[in-house]
Design a protein around this motif. Sequence first.
Motif, mmCIF file in Angstrom:
data_model
loop_
_atom_site.group_PDB
_atom_site.id
_atom_site.type_symbol
_atom_site.label_atom_id
_atom_site.label_comp_id
_atom_site.label_asym_id
_atom_site.label_seq_id
_atom_site.Cartn_x
_atom_site.Cartn_y
_atom_site.Cartn_z
ATOM 1 N N ALA A 40 0.849 -1.184 0.000
ATOM 2 C CA ALA A 40 0.000 0.000 0.000
ATOM 3 C C ALA A 40 0.889 1.239 0.000
ATOM 4 O O ALA A 40 1.918 1.272 0.667
ATOM 5 N N ALA A 41 0.495 2.233 -0.756
ATOM 6 C CA ALA A 41 1.270 3.469 -0.819
ATOM 7 C C ALA A 41 1.115 4.235 0.492
ATOM 8 O O ALA A 41 0.032 4.299 1.067
ATOM 9 N N LYS A 42 2.206 4.802 0.960
ATOM 10 C CA LYS A 42 2.165 5.612 2.174
ATOM 11 C C LYS A 42 1.719 7.025 1.809
ATOM 12 O O LYS A 42 1.854 7.460 0.681
ATOM 13 N N LYS A 43 1.220 7.711 2.809
ATOM 14 C CA LYS A 43 0.781 9.091 2.599
ATOM 15 C C LYS A 43 2.018 9.988 2.507
ATOM 16 O O LYS A 43 2.901 9.911 3.356
ATOM 17 N N PRO A 44 2.095 10.839 1.486
ATOM 18 C CA PRO A 44 3.245 11.744 1.377
ATOM 19 C C PRO A 44 3.258 12.749 2.532
ATOM 20 O O PRO A 44 2.206 13.205 2.979
ATOM 21 N N PRO A 45 4.452 13.096 3.026
ATOM 22 C CA PRO A 45 4.526 14.018 4.164
ATOM 23 C C PRO A 45 4.180 15.459 3.811
ATOM 24 O O PRO A 45 3.891 16.254 4.701
ATOM 25 N N PHE A 46 4.218 15.812 2.528
ATOM 26 C CA PHE A 46 3.895 17.175 2.094
ATOM 27 C C PHE A 46 2.790 17.118 1.048
ATOM 28 O O PHE A 46 2.791 16.268 0.173
ATOM 29 N N LEU A 65 9.251 11.065 -1.407
ATOM 30 C CA LEU A 65 9.165 11.484 -0.010
ATOM 31 C C LEU A 65 8.325 10.511 0.810
ATOM 32 O O LEU A 65 8.632 10.255 1.974
ATOM 33 N N ALA A 66 7.269 9.961 0.217
ATOM 34 C CA ALA A 66 6.447 8.973 0.917
ATOM 35 C C ALA A 66 7.279 7.730 1.223
ATOM 36 O O ALA A 66 7.181 7.154 2.308
#
Length: 73
Positions: free
Chosen positions: A19-25, A47-48
């Motif tokens: 699963a793709a992680k949420k990008p920090p920005f 970045l994620a």
Amino acid sequence: MAKLIWSLDPLAVSRLGRAAKKPPFSKKELARIGIPARKIPRVQEELARLSGDTTLKREELGMLAWEIADLLL
């Protein structure tokens, strides 16, 4: 067959099924610091991926965003 194997991106293949992680920005935050719009999706992906490393702080990820954008064509 060898041509196919060598043309695959090992990093992309290693991420299959995860699963793709949420990008920090957000896109808006990256645009505010001056990342070109065409580079934002790729910068967010990288970045994620890097945000899983708990040793990196948000400020360091912001600096890395610039470095990633500079490396992209």
